[in-house]
Design an enzyme around this catalytic site. Structure first.
Site, PDB file in Angstrom:
ATOM      1  N   LEU A  31      13.684  84.068  85.029  1.00 53.97           N
ATOM      2  CA  LEU A  31      13.738  82.934  84.117  1.00 53.97           C
ATOM      3  C   LEU A  31      15.022  82.102  84.191  1.00 53.97           C
ATOM      4  O   LEU A  31      14.972  80.901  84.012  1.00 53.97           O
ATOM      5  CB  LEU A  31      13.498  83.407  82.678  1.00 53.97           C
ATOM      6  CG  LEU A  31      12.102  83.983  82.437  1.00 53.97           C
ATOM      7  CD1 LEU A  31      11.979  84.462  80.999  1.00 53.97           C
ATOM      8  CD2 LEU A  31      11.018  82.986  82.745  1.00 53.97           C
TER       9      LEU A  31
ATOM     10  N   LYS B  75       9.333  75.505  90.611  1.00 55.71           N
ATOM     11  CA  LYS B  75       9.458  75.817  89.195  1.00 55.71           C
ATOM     12  C   LYS B  75       8.671  74.808  88.386  1.00 55.71           C
ATOM     13  O   LYS B  75       8.821  73.607  88.560  1.00 55.71           O
ATOM     14  CB  LYS B  75      10.928  75.770  88.779  1.00 55.71           C
ATOM     15  CG  LYS B  75      11.118  76.078  87.319  1.00 55.71           C
ATOM     16  CD  LYS B  75      12.571  76.017  86.940  1.00 55.71           C
ATOM     17  CE  LYS B  75      12.712  76.270  85.458  1.00 55.71           C
ATOM     18  NZ  LYS B  75      13.994  75.882  84.953  1.00 55.71           N
TER      19      LYS B  75
END
Length: 125
Positions: free
Chosen positions: A84, A116
């Site tokens: 993340l 992403k």
């Protein structure tokens, strides 16, 4: 000890980032792009790294997003979601890689790279 200008900038950044977190995560109506948000967050992190005495639990650097929307329950993931955090250059990527290696207690693990997509993180079982 930080001077008044640094402290004022820190408070300004916290307020601005908290506002943008609310707009993005709760109101679903962001006013700035990810790059601009990330630059503000990086500036705040830099101040806090230089002046650790100024870090507080309510800082945007100490949490992700906003409060969960009503109706969601807390769950324990079977494995940490290690991908993340953002990395914008080689130094940040290598630091991330080192943190993951430490968590895994090994440095020979496979990596998969992909584009992403912001706005959602999900772990499917």
């Amino acid at each position: 000890m930080a001077n008044r200008n640094v402290i004022d900038r820190l408070h300004s950044l916290k307020a601005e980032l908290n506002r943008h977190n609310y707009l993005y995560f709760v109101a679903d109506s962001p006013e700035i792009g990810d790059a601009e948000y990330d630059a503000l967050l990086r500036e705040l992190r830099g101040i806090e790294e230089e002046h650790p005495e100024l870090v507080t639990p309510d800082s945007p650097t100490q949490r992700v997003g906003a409060e969960p929307a009503e109706g969601f329950t807390e769950v324990q993931h079977p494995r940490p979601m290690l991908s993340l955090p953002n990395a914008f250059d080689d130094k940040e990527f290598l630091a991330w890689n080192e943190r993951v290696a430490g968590l895994l207690e090994r440095d020979d693990f496979d990596l998969v790279c992909e584009l992403k997509y912001d706005g959602l993180a999900v772990a499917l079982t």
